[in-house]
Design a protein around this motif. Structure first.
Motif, PDB file in Angstrom:
ATOM      1  N   LEU A  18       0.972  -0.827  -0.110  1.00  0.00           N
ATOM      2  CA  LEU A  18      -0.022  -0.518  -0.156  1.00  0.00           C
ATOM      3  C   LEU A  18       1.110   1.025   0.305  1.00  0.00           C
ATOM      4  CD1 LEU A  18      -2.321   1.641   0.332  1.00  0.00           C
ATOM      5  CD2 LEU A  18      -2.539   1.723   2.870  1.00  0.00           C
ATOM      6  N   LEU A  19       1.887   1.258   0.357  1.00  0.00           N
ATOM      7  CA  LEU A  19       2.599   2.203   0.958  1.00  0.00           C
ATOM      8  C   LEU A  19       3.161   2.869  -0.399  1.00  0.00           C
ATOM      9  CD1 LEU A  19       4.070   2.023   4.876  1.00  0.00           C
ATOM     10  CD2 LEU A  19       2.273   3.733   3.519  1.00  0.00           C
ATOM     11  N   GLN A  20       3.578   1.282  -1.082  1.00  0.00           N
ATOM     12  CA  GLN A  20       4.029   1.636  -2.299  1.00  0.00           C
ATOM     13  C   GLN A  20       3.579   2.329  -3.406  1.00  0.00           C
ATOM     14  OE1 GLN A  20       7.593  -0.978  -4.280  1.00  0.00           O
ATOM     15  NE2 GLN A  20       6.882  -2.064  -2.803  1.00  0.00           N
ATOM     16  N   ALA A  21       2.137   1.416  -2.751  1.00  0.00           N
ATOM     17  CA  ALA A  21       1.104   2.694  -4.623  1.00  0.00           C
ATOM     18  C   ALA A  21       0.940   3.570  -3.821  1.00  0.00           C
ATOM     19  CB  ALA A  21      -0.154   1.247  -3.622  1.00  0.00           C
ATOM     20  N   LEU A  70       0.857   0.276 -10.929  1.00  0.00           N
ATOM     21  CA  LEU A  70       1.424  -0.355  -9.819  1.00  0.00           C
ATOM     22  C   LEU A  70       1.254  -1.974 -10.205  1.00  0.00           C
ATOM     23  CD1 LEU A  70      -2.328  -0.172  -7.992  1.00  0.00           C
ATOM     24  CD2 LEU A  70      -0.299   0.583  -7.105  1.00  0.00           C
ATOM     25  N   PHE A 114      -5.615   6.771  -6.198  1.00  0.00           N
ATOM     26  CA  PHE A 114      -5.681   5.808  -5.704  1.00  0.00           C
ATOM     27  C   PHE A 114      -6.602   5.995  -4.921  1.00  0.00           C
ATOM     28  CE2 PHE A 114      -2.142   4.672  -7.893  1.00  0.00           C
ATOM     29  CZ  PHE A 114      -2.196   3.538  -8.594  1.00  0.00           C
ATOM     30  N   ARG A 152       3.167   7.933  -9.244  1.00  0.00           N
ATOM     31  CA  ARG A 152       1.490   7.303  -8.499  1.00  0.00           C
ATOM     32  C   ARG A 152       1.868   8.645  -7.480  1.00  0.00           C
ATOM     33  NH1 ARG A 152       4.170   1.724  -8.699  1.00  0.00           N
ATOM     34  NH2 ARG A 152       5.243   2.230  -6.692  1.00  0.00           N
TER      35      ARG A 152
END
Lengths: 410, 236
Positions: free
Chosen positions: A302-305, B57, B90, B84
């Motif tokens: 998630l942190l990377q996303a 992603l 997102f 991103r």
């Protein structure tokens, strides 16, 4: 760097308390593990020091100086003059902590009930107090009051076997310098406690009294000397030999090879045992950390996303475990210090009775914190545990965010 | 119109054990600035896969994806993370807020990663939370917010960096009807007022009916792409 820390420090700290049970368990594993290592290191080090002192501080010195031939035939025939010149100068230098001269001769002690063989030591009480623990181990009566004291101090078990006591008289027979058997009555003035063999073997009288009895004027049988650490012994022995070429100068490694070997082996054993304990604890911590990090793979995804770079994710994990393990390490060190503080007068092994003597230790173990050992073990636990978290975190940060987030929910 | 997203021949294959699964089969799609688009299709049709590929992603097996004219398929992990952070917002089905941070901190987190100065990011975070109707709840942690409120925080977080496009994957799937409708109205209003571009993968008819562009994907390929006026798209 500072802005990164400001970003990640609150996140890392709060993450630790998100799962308080896991955090507390990890802190306890690290804290108790490190405490046990540090405490055992202190205890074993005290045991090792005690067993070495038991050997060296009864009647053996770290270095012994004799006349040539004395060790093969320990009679007054092989006597030497008191240290003088270069030898005396070196023994009085800062290289040596202390030294004492003795007359040491085989004797027969006789009470009204029994006759037993002993080794008679003629000692100078002031010097003897610095090289031997026996003067401080007098349980009944007193130790010798001076070099010309005419009283005798015997071991507890010898007194029992002779059926004598403080205030009674015993007769000692020795071979004098001229070859005849000299004898003299001594009043028992003190009874000392020591390992049983020492109690049976040694009797102490004033050095001048023994010199007179054996007819050796100011001659002596030996000089025992202490320098402190064993590391410099070979060099010191060499220097002493140079200063007194005609004398037989040996370190305790030669005079008491068995005790020296046991002491050396014991120290190696302590080290091996500590490292084994250390490895086992490290495996425990690493395992806990691996599980903790692997189960958070999705979170790292998630942190990377959200746009955090993989390296920053790694940094965040490292920061978390630095904080977590740091608290555990602090706990372990505090517990270990408190444990040592709990025995300010040493750990009394009286409850082991003679058993402690049999394995070479003294009656009381004096616990001593070695700051270098504490720092080394603590730092190793800290660094290894943090490194252990980096591997799964690195793997997690290498997985694409989609794969990571497909794992179990946060 | 300015193209925000341009997909050309995007293909994605997965390996499932020994079987090769084609999730996307040469998708061509352009999303324009200001689009309020739904991407619908049955489960397994490739909606989420396409969304993930557009959002950087996941990497497509073949094909080209451009965001604001920049090819993203060849970017490394760091460059994709930056993309991103700055270009994509997102909104996930499961909210995916950071549980140890409050609502305002969750929004601020993105701005902190971007290096925005403290006062400016706090002001921006409060502004977007106000935009999504969460004024007064800024300091609550996710566990103390309802599902709908958490999803609004997620929308606010997605908007914080003023991204080129917001990608939402089944944003209403975990919400009850009323909350879901409120969320759709909120996103639609943001699209109207601020011109934010939205692409939402969904099979929720309520969402589909409120979008101005309706894209259907099936078996990894776009089967229909229809633009319409909202008045025509009211629920039946």
């Amino acid at each position: 760097m500072m802005s990164r820390l400001r970003l990640l420090l609150p996140l890392a700290w709060r993450n630790l308390w998100r799962n308080p049970r896991r955090t507390v368990i990890t802190i306890l594993v690290v804290g108790v593990g490190l405490w046990s290592i540090l405490s055992f290191a202190v205890l074993l080090e005290a045991w090792s020091r005690s067993s070495r002192d038991t050997t060296l501080k009864l009647t053996t010195g770290q270095i012994e100086i004799h006349a040539q031939g004395y060790l093969d035939d320990p009679t007054v025939a092989h006597r030497m003059a008191p240290p003088s010149g270069d030898l005396e100068q070196l023994l009085k230098s800062s290289e040596f902590q202390t030294f004492a001269s003795r007359v040491r001769v085989g004797a027969i002690v006789q009470s009204e009930y029994k006759t037993l063989p002993v080794t008679l030591i003629g000692a100078s009480p002031d010097a003897e107090r610095k090289v031997s623990v026996i003067p401080s181990q007098v349980r009944d009566g007193r130790y010798l009051s001076g070099a010309d004291d005419t009283g005798i101090v015997l071991g507890r078990n010898l007194v029992r076997r002779l059926k004598t006591r403080v205030g009674k008289r015993v007769v000692l027979m020795v071979q004098a310098a001229d070859g005849h058997l000299a004898e003299r009555a001594f009043e028992v003035v003190g009874v000392f406690a020591a390992p049983e063999q020492t109690e049976n073997e040694f009797a102490f009288a004033g050095i001048k009294t023994v010199q007179t009895l054996t007819g050796i004027a100011d001659g002596i049988s030996e000089v025992v000397a202490y320098s402190g650490s064993d590391d410099a012994l070979p060099e010191l022995v060499a220097r002493l030999r140079k200063a007194a070429p005609g004398l037989d100068i040996q370190s305790w490694a030669t005079i008491a090879p068995l005790e020296y070997a046991v002491s050396t082996l014991f120290n190696q054993f302590i080290l091996m045992w500590l490292w084994t304990m250390f490895a086992l604890m490290a495996i425990g911590i690493v395992n806990t950390q691996l599980m903790a990090v692997f189960e958070r793979t999705r979170e790292f995804g998630l942190l990377q996303a959200l746009g955090m770079r993989p390296r920053l994710v790694l940094f965040e994990v490292a920061l978390e475990s630095t904080l977590l393990i740091g608290v555990g390490v602090a706990l372990g060190v505090v517990l270990a210090l408190l444990s040592v503080q709990a025995f300010p007068n040493g750990l009394d092994l009286g409850f082991l009775g003679r058993g402690a003597e049999m394995v070479g230790a003294g009656h009381i173990l004096y616990l001593h914190v070695n700051p270098a050992d504490f720092a080394l073990y603590s730092l190793l636990v800290w660094v290894m545990s943090v490194l252990a978290t980096l591997w799964p975190a690195r793997r997690a940060s290498k997985v694409s965010p989609v794969e990571a987030m497909a794992r179990a929910a946060i | 119109m300015t193209a925000i997203v341009e997909c050309r021949g995007v293909t994605k294959h997965y390996r499932l054990g020994t079987i090769d699964v084609a999730a996307l089969r040469g998708v061509d799609l352009t999303i324009d600035k200001g689009d309020f688009a739904s991407l619908a299709g049955p489960s397994g049709s490739g909606k989420t896969t396409l969304l993930n590929a557009i959002g950087g992603l996941d990497r497509p097996t073949k094909g080209s994806i451009k965001i604001e004219g920049h090819e993203i398929t060849a970017l490394n992990a760091n460059a994709l993370a930056d993309l991103r952070l700055r270009k994509i917002g997102f909104v996930f089905q499961a909210y995916n807020l950071i549980p140890v941070l409050s609502a305002v901190e969750n929004v601020e987190f993105i701005l902190q990663l971007m290096g925005v100065e403290a006062a400016a990011r706090r002001a921006r975070a409060k502004e977007v939370l106000r935009d999504v109707g969460l004024e007064g709840l800024e300091n609550r942690r996710p566990a103390r917010l309802s599902g709908g409120q958490q999803q609004r925080v997620a929308v606010a977080r997605a908007l914080a960096s003023k991204p080129a496009i917001v990608l939402a994957d089944e944003p209403t799937a975990n919400l009850d009807t009323k909350t879901a409708e409120d969320l759709i109205a909120l996103m639609s209003g943001l699209n109207d007022r601020l011109g934010t571009t939205f692409l939402m993968a969904t099979h929720d008819a309520r969402v589909i009916s409120r979008t101005r562009r309706h894209i259907v994907i099936s078996d990894g390929g776009i089967t229909s792409d229809e633009r319409r006026k909202l008045a025509e798209a009211e629920p039946a």
